[in-house]
Enzyme design. Sequence first.
Site, PDB file in Angstrom:
ATOM      1  N   LYS A  89     108.286  53.487  15.166  1.00  0.00           N
ATOM      2  CA  LYS A  89     107.553  52.413  14.493  1.00  0.00           C
ATOM      3  C   LYS A  89     106.395  52.014  15.384  1.00  0.00           C
ATOM      4  O   LYS A  89     106.450  52.188  16.597  1.00  0.00           O
ATOM      5  CB  LYS A  89     108.462  51.201  14.286  1.00  0.00           C
ATOM      6  CG  LYS A  89     108.011  50.280  13.189  1.00  0.00           C
ATOM      7  CD  LYS A  89     108.416  50.835  11.842  1.00  0.00           C
ATOM      8  CE  LYS A  89     108.091  49.918  10.709  1.00  0.00           C
ATOM      9  NZ  LYS A  89     108.770  50.360   9.469  1.00  0.00           N
TER      10      LYS A  89
HETATM   11  N1  GLU Z   1     107.013  51.885   6.528  1.00  0.00           N
HETATM   12  C1  GLU Z   1     107.942  52.545   5.664  1.00  0.00           C
HETATM   13  C2  GLU Z   1     109.369  52.282   6.098  1.00  0.00           C
HETATM   14  O1  GLU Z   1     109.657  51.295   6.735  1.00  0.00           O
HETATM   15  C3  GLU Z   1     107.622  54.022   5.488  1.00  0.00           C
HETATM   16  C4  GLU Z   1     107.641  54.833   6.736  1.00  0.00           C
HETATM   17  C5  GLU Z   1     107.119  56.251   6.563  1.00  0.00           C
HETATM   18  O2  GLU Z   1     106.795  56.624   5.450  1.00  0.00           O
HETATM   19  O3  GLU Z   1     107.050  56.955   7.567  1.00  0.00           O
HETATM   20  O4  GLU Z   1     110.276  52.980   5.741  1.00  0.00           O
END
Ligand code: GLU
Length: 410
Positions: A102
């Site tokens: 993240k």
């Molecule tokens: N931000 C989204 C999540 O929390 C998508 C992450 C992604 O597609 O890599 O799952």
Amino acid sequence: MSFAESSNYFFKQAAKLLELSEDTITLLSQPYRELHVQVPIKMQNNKTKVFQGYRVQHSGARGPYKGGIRFHPEVDLDEVRALAQLMTWKTALVNVPFGGAKGGVSIDPSTLSESELEDIARTYFQNISHILGVKRDVPAPDMGTNEQTMAWMMDSYGAKFGHSPGIVTGKPIALGGSEGRTAATGYGVVIVLKHYFQHMAQDLTKQSVAIQGFGNVGMYAAKYLSELGCKVVAVSDVSATVYNENGLDIKSLENHIADGSLLKDCSEKNILDRDAVLSLNCDILIPAAIGGVINSSNWENIQASLIVEAANAPITPFADYHLQNRGTVILPDILANAGGVIVSYFEWTQNIQQHWWSLERVNQELEKMLNDAANDCFVIQKDKNVSLREAAYFIGVQRVIEALELRGFI
Ligand code: GLU
């Protein structure tokens, strides 16, 4: 309890069920790598301002690190650490070949101009680019970022390393994005709900629903649920809760917010305060905004018998414990909101193959992957007599352990 301690709490529940050793617990309760970078920007007033940016890679056991980038004032290392770990279990549970990561920048995008946001996106991405790669770490949008942000990031990476569409997912379709990606998280929430009701032999279309958050996730969830015939009785944003016990007209609310207007200014009669959405009389509550909104101070006021975690970590461990004891069913985040990362995976494969899928194919394969993951959870829930969250973590953690063992790490 910090946010990172909360995500470790759920991981440690699974670790106990799986009888993991202390060393393995230590390995997985900490991220593999944390990067904190300065993001200095020349603002429009010509003064330089320094923002703080982060990228945390939790586990790469199952494939390249994967997870969104958040632009939000509450972003800090602790939050990004917790969310990175969640991504590891999420990608494992839905069986896409990725690890978990993240990122984020601590900013309030609503106070910045478009060109300041572009500078922040480009500088942040350049400053973390040495730990990224199409086969190493592939970011995506999250709160406060969108396909435009991904386009800037892809472009800044391409300038240094050559054209690399697979370096981010959630891009505009014209730059190699996938059909269906923007709606995927909200649509996935509805797929999981539909499948859960089928599994329980109950009728979803008879349910009343309240949705906290009317951004990309909450809005699409509201739209597809109301199209199914559900009564969406309340939605909320930062300004207000809009309530109508006969069901809201979601299309007109969608039009109302399209130009950035707030829900408090819409034409519905019943405008309540922002947090009222959580305690309204309804069957299903869908938190679709930030983390920790259902906690020790308000869990007792929740009337819904089913909570669907469209947001990441909206329920604290304390509230989770008491709600489960009271018999409230919780469809956990790593299952309920996994539609986004699943279509990110489809986008990444399309970028590598340079071969494009139709919306029908994307949605069909998305539904199959989410239903398979939900079925896996239902089996473990029954076999081990645990909650759906414990079942989801059990499966996610078990798959990561298997990969670590095969690689010879543990
Ligand atoms: N931000 C989204 C999540 O929390 C998508 C992450 C992604 O597609 O890599 O799952």
